[in-house]
Structures are given as structure tokens and as C-alpha cells.
Design a protein around this motif. Structure first.
Motif, PDB file in Angstrom:
ATOM      1  N   PHE A 160      -5.040  -3.979  -7.820  1.00  0.00           N
ATOM      2  CA  PHE A 160      -4.189  -4.947  -8.511  1.00  0.00           C
ATOM      3  C   PHE A 160      -3.186  -4.281  -9.439  1.00  0.00           C
ATOM      4  CE2 PHE A 160      -7.567  -7.967  -7.254  1.00  0.00           C
ATOM      5  CZ  PHE A 160      -6.748  -8.879  -6.612  1.00  0.00           C
ATOM      6  N   THR A 161      -3.449  -3.043  -9.854  1.00  0.00           N
ATOM      7  CA  THR A 161      -2.426  -2.296 -10.581  1.00  0.00           C
ATOM      8  C   THR A 161      -1.242  -2.002  -9.669  1.00  0.00           C
ATOM      9  OG1 THR A 161      -4.054  -1.278 -12.044  1.00  0.00           O
ATOM     10  CG2 THR A 161      -1.925  -0.176 -11.845  1.00  0.00           C
ATOM     11  N   LEU A 162      -1.547  -1.499  -8.457  1.00  0.00           N
ATOM     12  CA  LEU A 162      -0.477  -1.259  -7.488  1.00  0.00           C
ATOM     13  C   LEU A 162       0.210  -2.567  -7.099  1.00  0.00           C
ATOM     14  CD1 LEU A 162      -1.882   1.390  -4.968  1.00  0.00           C
ATOM     15  CD2 LEU A 162      -0.229   1.715  -6.794  1.00  0.00           C
ATOM     16  N   TYR A 163      -0.565  -3.617  -6.982  1.00  0.00           N
ATOM     17  CA  TYR A 163      -0.017  -4.929  -6.625  1.00  0.00           C
ATOM     18  C   TYR A 163       0.981  -5.395  -7.690  1.00  0.00           C
ATOM     19  CZ  TYR A 163      -0.571  -9.075  -3.632  1.00  0.00           C
ATOM     20  OH  TYR A 163      -0.379 -10.088  -2.721  1.00  0.00           O
TER      21      TYR A 163
ATOM     22  N   TRP B  21       9.321  -0.842  -0.647  1.00  0.00           N
ATOM     23  CA  TRP B  21       8.913  -0.611   0.731  1.00  0.00           C
ATOM     24  C   TRP B  21       7.635   0.221   0.799  1.00  0.00           C
ATOM     25  CZ3 TRP B  21       8.546   3.953   3.694  1.00  0.00           C
ATOM     26  CH2 TRP B  21       8.260   3.736   5.046  1.00  0.00           C
ATOM     27  N   ILE B  22       7.543   1.267  -0.014  1.00  0.00           N
ATOM     28  CA  ILE B  22       6.346   2.123  -0.001  1.00  0.00           C
ATOM     29  C   ILE B  22       5.106   1.310  -0.367  1.00  0.00           C
ATOM     30  CG2 ILE B  22       5.205   4.058  -1.163  1.00  0.00           C
ATOM     31  CD1 ILE B  22       7.961   5.368  -1.400  1.00  0.00           C
ATOM     32  N   LEU B  23       5.201   0.490  -1.409  1.00  0.00           N
ATOM     33  CA  LEU B  23       4.035  -0.272  -1.853  1.00  0.00           C
ATOM     34  C   LEU B  23       3.707  -1.412  -0.889  1.00  0.00           C
ATOM     35  CD1 LEU B  23       4.687  -0.335  -5.708  1.00  0.00           C
ATOM     36  CD2 LEU B  23       3.129   1.130  -4.421  1.00  0.00           C
ATOM     37  N   VAL B  24       4.729  -2.062  -0.356  1.00  0.00           N
ATOM     38  CA  VAL B  24       4.484  -3.114   0.630  1.00  0.00           C
ATOM     39  C   VAL B  24       3.796  -2.528   1.863  1.00  0.00           C
ATOM     40  CG1 VAL B  24       5.649  -4.627   2.299  1.00  0.00           C
ATOM     41  CG2 VAL B  24       6.288  -4.713  -0.117  1.00  0.00           C
ATOM     42  N   GLU B  25       4.258  -1.367   2.319  1.00  0.00           N
ATOM     43  CA  GLU B  25       3.619  -0.703   3.458  1.00  0.00           C
ATOM     44  C   GLU B  25       2.178  -0.322   3.135  1.00  0.00           C
ATOM     45  OE1 GLU B  25       4.525   0.582   6.860  1.00  0.00           O
ATOM     46  OE2 GLU B  25       5.463  -1.347   6.470  1.00  0.00           O
ATOM     47  N   SER B  26       1.927   0.167   1.925  1.00  0.00           N
ATOM     48  CA  SER B  26       0.566   0.544   1.545  1.00  0.00           C
ATOM     49  C   SER B  26      -0.371  -0.655   1.577  1.00  0.00           C
ATOM     50  CB  SER B  26       0.562   1.169   0.145  1.00  0.00           C
ATOM     51  OG  SER B  26       1.255   2.403   0.146  1.00  0.00           O
ATOM     52  N   ILE B  27       0.121  -1.797   1.113  1.00  0.00           N
ATOM     53  CA  ILE B  27      -0.701  -3.008   1.144  1.00  0.00           C
ATOM     54  C   ILE B  27      -0.951  -3.448   2.582  1.00  0.00           C
ATOM     55  CG2 ILE B  27      -0.790  -5.442   0.502  1.00  0.00           C
ATOM     56  CD1 ILE B  27      -1.219  -3.598  -1.857  1.00  0.00           C
ATOM     57  N   TYR B  28       0.118  -3.497   3.382  1.00  0.00           N
ATOM     58  CA  TYR B  28      -0.014  -3.962   4.759  1.00  0.00           C
ATOM     59  C   TYR B  28      -0.913  -3.051   5.590  1.00  0.00           C
ATOM     60  CZ  TYR B  28       3.413  -7.781   4.810  1.00  0.00           C
ATOM     61  OH  TYR B  28       4.066  -8.964   4.618  1.00  0.00           O
ATOM     62  N   ARG B  29      -0.824  -1.748   5.388  1.00  0.00           N
ATOM     63  CA  ARG B  29      -1.542  -0.812   6.256  1.00  0.00           C
ATOM     64  C   ARG B  29      -3.028  -0.710   5.923  1.00  0.00           C
ATOM     65  NH1 ARG B  29       2.208   4.468   7.638  1.00  0.00           N
ATOM     66  NH2 ARG B  29       4.060   3.323   8.343  1.00  0.00           N
ATOM     67  N   TYR B  30      -3.453  -1.284   4.832  1.00  0.00           N
ATOM     68  CA  TYR B  30      -4.874  -1.223   4.512  1.00  0.00           C
ATOM     69  C   TYR B  30      -5.703  -1.893   5.598  1.00  0.00           C
ATOM     70  CZ  TYR B  30      -9.275  -1.776   2.011  1.00  0.00           C
ATOM     71  OH  TYR B  30     -10.612  -1.735   1.648  1.00  0.00           O
ATOM     72  N   SER B  31      -5.219  -3.055   6.063  1.00  0.00           N
ATOM     73  CA  SER B  31      -5.937  -3.783   7.111  1.00  0.00           C
ATOM     74  C   SER B  31      -4.976  -4.753   7.782  1.00  0.00           C
ATOM     75  CB  SER B  31      -7.124  -4.555   6.530  1.00  0.00           C
ATOM     76  OG  SER B  31      -7.675  -5.434   7.490  1.00  0.00           O
TER      77      SER B  31
END
Length: 601
Positions: free
Chosen positions: A148-151, A175-185
Motif C-alpha cells: 500500500f506504500t507503493l500503491y 508506468w513502472i508502478l502500474v506494471e509492478s501492480i499488474y504483474r504481481y498476478s
């Protein structure tokens, strides 16, 4: 639904191994021929991709697209499940669907073999190998505080991108953070999520912070308050990211239409079934949908949407054709040498001929036998027919185009501006997506697709849009608006009259001291005045430290927070405060805030 899935699972797979290697080679040959085409005609490549264009369409897309992306992730913070936990916690943290090591194993790509939780990476360069694959920082750590910090950083970055603050960097970080969230699952992915990822990536290269942004405002303010003798023009931006967005949109629509190959799309019942599935509809609407389907409206819309999607690449053809005709009419089209033109034609039609052969191979494997039986033709004949149609389409299209331009210019202009024009394709698309969003629960797919439409617009069209918003409708009998005396005409034509018969609103007069500092402070308002509602007037009786506003039809002049209230109504950059300024007790605050934002205090 389970019966449909079972039927699809039992459907025999088509074995294309007999032609797979040949078709792959032919596709590579087509790409080689197209590359050769642009080598022979480099001026066309420069015109399409390396022009400098008006930044306003990209800037407006940044705002609308950014709001959709922001809403996509803010919506995931809503409560979910019996414990009223958030969707984001369930999807992206180790308290939810996946433990960290399970998510890393299933979706972490090479990271699951390159990194160990206890010993880390074996080699210093392994981090770059991991980043090349399905890398996400959440695969290292996914406890709720960290996630949630990254969020929160992602949401803050998206907000700054929307406002245009340090736009290039906040777009990259987003873009980097959105990709990190999406790529988790990826278990919850929809088509809209894929569109978000693709277009946010292209947004990093688009320079979409050159207009309608705090970055642009600060550059203009520095120049205006400095030694500039006129308001600086907006910086033009590279066209190629926007062209890729247009191409990507055409590919998405065409592929989506081609994949809708079932019988329900052919007979017009697909939307009827979709809107009756409780998984898709937003509210129970079986009775309404049944009635609309019974009278034939829904089947007609289903078939229209299907063909509109498959034929959407015609909008790209129209964009190229209309650009060529504009430059040809203006005398700015540079004709290439005769040998280069004919060689480029030969390369293009060679590529098209190979494509026609590939179309025949596709017909050999994918033409439904039932359709062939109904038409009374054999499969080899269907292959020849598909190849013949695909090969002759461009020749007939070119012949028809040149013939109409020479013999029927009005028909030619109608086809270019309407059948091939973006107004036809984008208006239908907007209506389609509004209908989808109102009736079906498909996430933010409809919203994000419409947000990309701004990449198709020109700066002049954006300017005309703002100026249209600064108009008011004429009353019946006022000006050129007719009086509709028959009731049926009033019902049917009044909406069109309201849109067509309009006049510009009276300007808001800004009184300022004729001194240099006052003139420059007044000029700051010009940057915010997108619709041309402000009229500047020098008045020696006005204090050098003050600006006064006179509203149309009023004799009194406004200053301070009252002037701020008036400017909130006419400056689009302040419209987010239009409703807030009426809140009792804080209206003065928002008027004062408007003057502070405009640097008038």
C-alpha cells in the motif's frame, strides 16, 4: 455459461502445421517489402511518423486517460468480501489470493530461479535477467504495508501526471508502478487492463505534458513575467507516439471483430445473450432487452458493431488519405521522382499479393464447411475466391478513388470526409462504448478506449471544441434559429437546433493598468483562456497591483475572491471548482484560491 465453455472445450482444434512455416516466411517477406517501400519513399515515413504536431490532443488525452487509470486503481480500494477488506489487499498482498512465494513461482518468470529469499541473487547481473522477464517488485515483498506504500506512490504519481507536474518523470514512474501492480498476478485481467498498460507505455514517449499542464504553465509564466514581447507558442511534439496509438487502436478493434466469428454475431443475437447474463449486466434488464431485440434494433446494433470493429482500419486509411488531399490542395505535397514512385508501387502490390495468398491459406483452414455447402462451392474454389477478392480489392479501390476524384468530386469528398473520416468511426465508437458502459459490467474498458480517441484529433479541432463550449444556444426565432410550429418537428429537430444554432457568449472584460507589470499579469490569464472568453482592456484608473473584472450585462467591477468566482466559470483549468465555489462558508476560500493559482495575488 458452463454449457458454452464445455462446447468450446470440445471444439476440435485446427491443425495448420502444413502451412505454418510457409506462412511465417511469407509474413516476414511482407514486412521486408514494406520496409523496402519506405526505404524507397523515406519522405512518406517522415510525414507519417516524424512530423511535429500540436500538443493539445495528446495533453487532453493525458488528462482523460490518466483519470480513467486513476479511477481503475482507486476503485480497487473499495471493500470486498465478508471481512470488508479491500480488493487491492486481496489481489496484490500476501494476505489475499497468493502468498509471496506462490505468486513469484507462478508469475515471476525467471525470478523464481534467479533469486532466493535467503541468499538473494547469485550474480550481480541476475537482476537484469529478471527485469527482462515478468518482473515485479512485489514478487520480492508483498506484505500489506509495503504494497500500500507503493500503491499510494502510484496514485500520487498518476495525480501529478494528470495535472502535468514534472510530467515526463511522473509518467515514467506511473508506468513502472502500474506494471509492478499488474504483474504481481494476472488472474483478474480484462481487456481494459491490457489497454491501460499499452497506452501508458506509449505515453512515456509522447511529450504529452507540453500543453494543459503545470509544466507548460510555469514555462509560460516565466517567459511572460520576464522579457517576452508576446505570449510564447506551445511547443510542438513528435507525432510518432500518437501514430502508434492510432495504429494500436485499429489493431485492437480489427482483431476483436475478427475474433467474433460465432453464429450469434452473424445472426445478431450476441448482445441479446450478453445483456441477459447476470455476470455482465449492470441491472436486470431482460424485459427491455427482449423488447428491443424483438423489434430488430438490438440485432441491427450487434451486426453494426461487429462490422464496425472489423472495418475500423478504414479509419486509418481515411486519416492517411485526408492528410494527403489536404497537403495536395495546399501545394505542400512533394512528389517523388517517377522511378521511385513506380518502384514503391511495385513493392506495395507485391506485399499485397503475398497477403492475398495468405488470405487463401486462411480460407483453406478456417472457412466453415456449412457456409461452403450453403454457397455450393468447394474448398479449393473458396481458396481461389478468397485470393482473388483479396488481390483485386486494392486495384478496384484505387481505380474508384481516382475516378471519383476526377468525375464526381462531391461524392469523392463525401466518402473522404464521412465514410472514411474519423468523425464517422469515432462517433459510432463513442456511442457504442457509452452503451456498453451503461448496460454492461466490463470494468473500465469502454472508458479507456474512448480516452485514446483524443490521439486522433488535431489541435484545431480541440480549439474548436473549447470555443463551442463558450457559446450559448439561440432561442427559437432568435438569429438564424427557426421556429418549429409543428409538434413533430419540435420533438425531432429541437435537439439538432440546440446544437447547431448558437452564438458566442459575451466576453468577460479584464481591466488592468497600462503599466508593463500589470499588462504581464493580465497576460497570464491568456494562457488559461482556452475558449476566448476574456477581453483585455487597459484602464489607467486601475491600480497597478490589481485586476478588475466586468461581467457581461453588469456595471460593477469585481476584484479579489469575487473576481476569482467569475474566472472559475470561464477558465476550463478551474472548472473542477465550479460546484465547490457554491458551498456555504468556503466560497470565499475557493475564489481566493483561484486568484492564487492564476498568480493574481
Amino acid at each position: 455459461m458452463s454449457a458454452v465453455l464445455a462446447m468450446l472445450a470440445d471444439k476440435p482444434q485446427i491443425d495448420i502445421s502444413g502451412h505454418a512455416e510457409l506462412v511465417t516466411t511469407l509474413i516476414l517477406a511482407v514486412l521486408g517489402l514494406l520496409i523496402a517501400f519506405f526505404v524507397v519513399r523515406p519522405e512518406l515515413w517522415r510525414r507519417i511518423f516524424f512530423q511535429r504536431v500540436d500538443p493539445r490532443p495528446a495533453a487532453l488525452m493525458r488528462i482523460v486517460f490518466g483519470v480513467v487509470v486513476l479511477w481503475t486503481f482507486v476503485d480497487l480500494l473499495k471493500p470486498h468480501g465478508p471481512l470488508e477488506d479491500t480488493v487491492a489487499r486481496y489481489l496484490f498482498t500476501d494476505d489475499g489470493l497468493w502468498l509471496n512465494d506462490m505468486a513469484r513461482k507462478n508469475y515471476g518468470g525467471q525470478l523464481k530461479t534467479l533469486w532466493d529469499p535467503e541468499h538473494g541473487f547469485e550474480h550481480w547481473y541476475d537482476i537484469f535477467k529478471a527485469m527482462w522477464g515478468k518482473f515485479s517488485v512485489l514478487h520480492f515483498r508483498s506484505d500489506p504495508p509495503f504494497v500500500f506504500t507503493l500503491y499510494g506512490v502510484m496514485i500520487a504519481s498518476l495525480l501529478m501526471m494528470i495535472m502535468g507536474l514534472w510530467t515526463r518523470w511522473t509518467t515514467i514512474i506511473s508506468w513502472i508502478l502500474v506494471e509492478s501492480i499488474y504483474r504481481y498476478s494476472p488472474v483478474y485481467y480484462t481487456g481494459g487492463d491490457t489497454v491501460v498498460r499499452v497506452f501508458l507505455f506509449l505515453g512515456m514517449f509522447s511529450q504529452w505534458g507540453q500543453a494543459y499542464s503545470l509544466d507548460s504553465w510555469r514555462r509560460h509564466r516565466k517567459a511572460i513575467l520576464g522579457k517576452a514581447t508576446e505570449i510564447p507558442a506551445l511547443r510542438k511534439i513528435a507525432a510518432w507516439p500518437l501514430r502508434l496509438m492510432m495504429l494500436q487502436l485499429g489493431i485492437i478493434y480489427c482483431a476483436t471483430g475478427l475474433l467474433k466469428s460465432g453464429a450469434t454475431w452473424a445472426n445478431g443475437t450476441a448482445l441479446y445473450y450478453s445483456l441477459n447474463l447476470d455476470h455482465f449486466y449492470r441491472w436486470p434488464q431482460m424485459g427491455l432487452i427482449g423488447a428491443v431485440h424483438y423489434i430488430g434494433i438490438l440485432p441491427l446494433l450487434t451486426i453494426l458493431v461487429h462490422w464496425w470493429e472489423m472495418l475500423f482500419p478504414l479509419a486509418l486509411v481515411g486519416a492517411v488519405t485526408n492528410a494527403y488531399e489536404r497537403e495536395r490542395a495546399a501545394g505542400t505535397w512533394v512528389r517523388a521522382a517517377v522511378w521511385r514512385r513506380w518502384l514503391s508501387y511495385l513493392l506495395f502490390f507485391a506485399a499485397w499479393g503475398i497477403g492475398a495468398y495468405i488470405a487463401g491459406v486462411a480460407a483453406h483452414y478456417y472457412a466453415p464447411q456449412r457456409m461452403l455447402d450453403e454457397l455450393g462451392i468447394s474448398r479449393p474454389a473458396a481458396v481461389r475466391l478468397a485470393m482473388g477478392i483479396a488481390a483485386t480489392v486494392p486495384l478496384l479501390a484505387v481505380a474508384l478513388y481516382l475516378g471519383l476524384r476526377a468525375k464526381a468530386p462531391r461524392v469523392h469528398r463525401f466518402i473522404r470526409h464521412w465514410l472514411l473520416g474519423k468523425r464517422f468511426w469515432l462517433v459510432i465508437g463513442t456511442g457504442m462504448h457509452i452503451g456498453i458502459d451503461l448496460g454492461m459490467n466490463v470494468g473500465t474498458f469502454a472508458n479507456v478506449m474512448v480516452a485514446v480517441y483524443f490521439a486522433w484529433l488535431s489541435g484545431d479541432e480541440i480549439d474548436a471544441f473549447w470555443r463551442y463550449l463558450a457559446t450559448r444556444r439561440l432561442a427559437p426565432g432568435e438569429g438564424a434559429r427557426p421556429i418549429r410550429r409543428q409538434r413533430w418537428k419540435r420533438v425531432l429537430l429541437t435537439p439538432l437546433d440546440v446544437l447547431r444554432h448558437r452564438v458566442r457568449k459575451d466576453p468577460l472584460v479584464v481591466l488592468h493598468n497600462p503599466g508593463d507589470s500589470s499588462v504581464r499579469r493580465a497576460a497570464l490569464l491568456r494562457v488559461w483562456d482556452l475558449s476566448g472568453r476574456l477581453e483585455m482592456k487597459a484602464d489607467p484608473d486601475v491600480s497597478p497591483e490589481q485586476l478588475l473584472l466586468v461581467r457581461p450585462g453588469h456595471n460593477e467591477s469585481l476584484s479579489g475572491h469575487q473576481a476569482g468566482h467569475a474566472l472559475i466559470r470561464v477558465l476550463p483549468g478551474l472548472w473542477w471548482m465550479r460546484g465547490l465555489r457554491h458551498i456555504p462558508g468556503v466560497s470565499t476560500i475557493f475564489g481566493t484560491l483561484a486568484m492564487m493559482i492564476l498568480r493574481q495575488r
